[in-house]
Design a protein around this motif. Structure first.
Motif, short mmCIF file in Angstrom:
data_model
loop_
_atom_site.label_atom_id
_atom_site.label_comp_id
_atom_site.label_asym_id
_atom_site.label_seq_id
_atom_site.Cartn_x
_atom_site.Cartn_y
_atom_site.Cartn_z
N MET A 241 -16.84 14.98 -0.87
CA MET A 241 -17.21 13.78 -1.59
C MET A 241 -16.19 13.57 -2.72
O MET A 241 -16.07 14.39 -3.62
N ARG A 242 -15.46 12.46 -2.63
CA ARG A 242 -14.34 12.22 -3.53
C ARG A 242 -14.73 12.40 -5.00
O ARG A 242 -15.71 11.83 -5.47
N ARG B 163 -24.73 7.48 2.55
CA ARG B 163 -23.97 6.56 3.40
C ARG B 163 -22.55 7.06 3.62
O ARG B 163 -22.01 6.97 4.73
N GLU B 164 -21.93 7.59 2.58
CA GLU B 164 -20.58 8.11 2.71
C GLU B 164 -20.54 9.34 3.63
O GLU B 164 -19.60 9.50 4.42
N ILE B 165 -21.54 10.20 3.53
CA ILE B 165 -21.60 11.37 4.41
C ILE B 165 -21.65 10.93 5.86
O ILE B 165 -20.86 11.38 6.71
N SER C 160 -14.39 11.46 1.56
CA SER C 160 -15.14 10.20 1.50
C SER C 160 -14.55 9.28 0.45
O SER C 160 -13.59 9.62 -0.25
N SER D 291 -29.89 11.07 -1.22
CA SER D 291 -28.73 11.26 -0.35
C SER D 291 -29.10 12.09 0.88
O SER D 291 -28.72 11.76 2.00
N ALA E 197 -20.89 8.09 7.19
CA ALA E 197 -19.74 7.30 7.60
C ALA E 197 -18.52 8.16 7.90
O ALA E 197 -17.69 7.78 8.75
N HIS E 198 -18.39 9.31 7.25
CA HIS E 198 -17.16 10.09 7.37
C HIS E 198 -17.30 11.39 8.15
O HIS E 198 -16.28 11.93 8.59
N VAL E 199 -18.50 11.93 8.33
CA VAL E 199 -18.62 13.26 8.93
C VAL E 199 -18.28 13.27 10.41
O VAL E 199 -17.81 14.27 10.94
N VAL F 170 -18.12 17.23 4.73
CA VAL F 170 -17.46 16.10 4.11
C VAL F 170 -17.15 16.47 2.66
O VAL F 170 -17.99 17.05 1.97
#
Length: 220
Positions: A154-155, A140-142, A128, A78, A144-146, A152
């Motif tokens: 993380m859900r 990828r989530e970091i 996220s 990650s 995409a959302h930061v 961020v």
């Protein structure tokens, strides 16, 4: 190799423990060396209170171990995904700090209730989607959302923060938890109105242009 960066990353990991952002072995800090592109990260499953610079793991930008006595963190893929995608980032922090994680568990961003939050983050700290631990999906989530921010949620997991170096990523983790705690305690007493966008922007502008030290002669 990278002895100074190992010391910096090790100290940042110790600071996570000192500030109560982690327990046991959960959480980690990494730092990227600009010149070589190599990444120093906390080893997997090693308690924070016994960490030493020589324990740090060195990996390449695809997570392949290069040096170190232990396996690198399970979050390595990650971290290196973020470094590959964001050339401006040289520090990543992951915590399960309790107040911020409580928002992550609810799938809610942290609203902007304080001028401190507005100044440091410039908007709500985003949430996220779900991602599998130990996979590139978290990176990828970091990314995409930061956005232009540095943190961020993380859900259903925890917190990731980024910075130009490990210390700045650590600072973002500290203030994420502070903002989350204040928001949590305020919400317990009832509805809280988030700061208006113009106040958020003014606070952010002030922070970016007026906070901290500048060379003599650089303005009042």
């Amino acid at each position: 190799m990278l002895e100074e960066l190992k010391e910096e990353v090790c100290q940042a990991n110790l600071d996570l423990l000192a500030h109560g952002l982690v327990v046991g072995t959960s959480g980690n800090v990494s730092g990227r060396d600009d010149e070589s592109g190599l990444v120093v990260i906390k080893p997997s499953g090693v308690a924070f209170d016994v960490l030493r610079p020589e324990h740090m793991s060195v990996v390449d930008l695809h997570g392949t171990p290069v040096e170190g006595p232990y396996r690198p963190s399970v979050d390595t893929v990650s971290h290196v995904y973020v470094y590959r995608e964001r050339a401006d980032i040289n520090g990543v922090v992951h915590t399960h700090s309790p107040y911020a994680t409580s928002f992550a568990l609810r799938g809610e961003p942290i609203p902007v209730f304080t001028t401190t939050h507005a100044a440091l983050f410039g908007g709500p700290i985003p949430i996220s989607g779900y991602a599998v631990i130990g996979e590139e999906e978290i990176g990828r989530e970091i990314v995409a959302h930061v956005g232009v921010g540095t943190a961020v949620l993380m859900r259903s997991h925890g917190v990731f923060t980024i910075g130009a170096d490990p210390q700045r990523a650590l600072r973002s983790a500290l203030y994420t938890e502070e903002c989350a705690e204040a928001a949590h305690l305020a919400i317990l007493r009832g509805y809280v109105e988030p700061l208006p966008p113009q106040v958020v922007q003014a606070s952010r502008d002030w922070y970016l242009t007026g906070y901290g030290q500048r060379p003599i002669g650089a303005g009042s």
